[in-house]
Design an enzyme around this catalytic site. Sequence first.
Site: not given
Ligand code: PRP
Length: 175
Positions: A99-100, A103, A152, A165
């Site tokens: 995961e990136d 949150d 953010f 990105r």
């Molecule tokens: C982001 C990130 C995680 C998630 C984390 O994805 O890559 O998957 O949000 O948030 P959380 O811990 O509050 O659930 P996003 O839905 O923005 O999609 P993306 O990876 O396509 O940017």
Amino acid sequence: MKVKDKEFSIFIDRAKILERVAALAKEINQDYEGKTPLFVAVLNGSFMFASDLMKGIEISAEISFIKLNSYNRTHSTGKVKELIGLDENIFGRHLIIIEDIVDTGLTIKHMLEELRELGPKSVEIATLLHKKEATKEPLSLRYVGFEIPKKFVIGYGLDYDGHARNLNDIYSLAN
Ligand code: PRP
């Protein structure tokens, strides 16, 4: 730097990111020696981290990509969508989710629930960023690049409304 309507400033530079990612890869190489893990990268945000992490993996390994969104612009909506794209049989496999960012933790929690039903031998998480104060779910994150405050952040795979990105460094919203 300006992205769409917002001003961002540098938060973690490319050199620091790469140094930390290489260290995580080294740890994984040691922990998974002889195990052939299946890395499961969560699109879209993890693509740069996954790419750099995999460059440091020297043990036998596979990688697959899945998708599952929960964000709407700058705020987590708490909504979790369906997991798509997993075409490997993960029964009996050692999984490492890439995961990136973690949150609220809802995405990872939901994904762990779905993946565990498919009978993997083990599941660990590798996340580049962790907003510890924002995480409501009790999660055990095995590989964390950086613990960060509730800011953010964009760049290195992370987006603001689809943009940024491609940036090589990580930026945070300027106050
Ligand atoms: C982001 C990130 C995680 C998630 C984390 O994805 O890559 O998957 O949000 O948030 P959380 O811990 O509050 O659930 P996003 O839905 O923005 O999609 P993306 O990876 O396509 O940017």
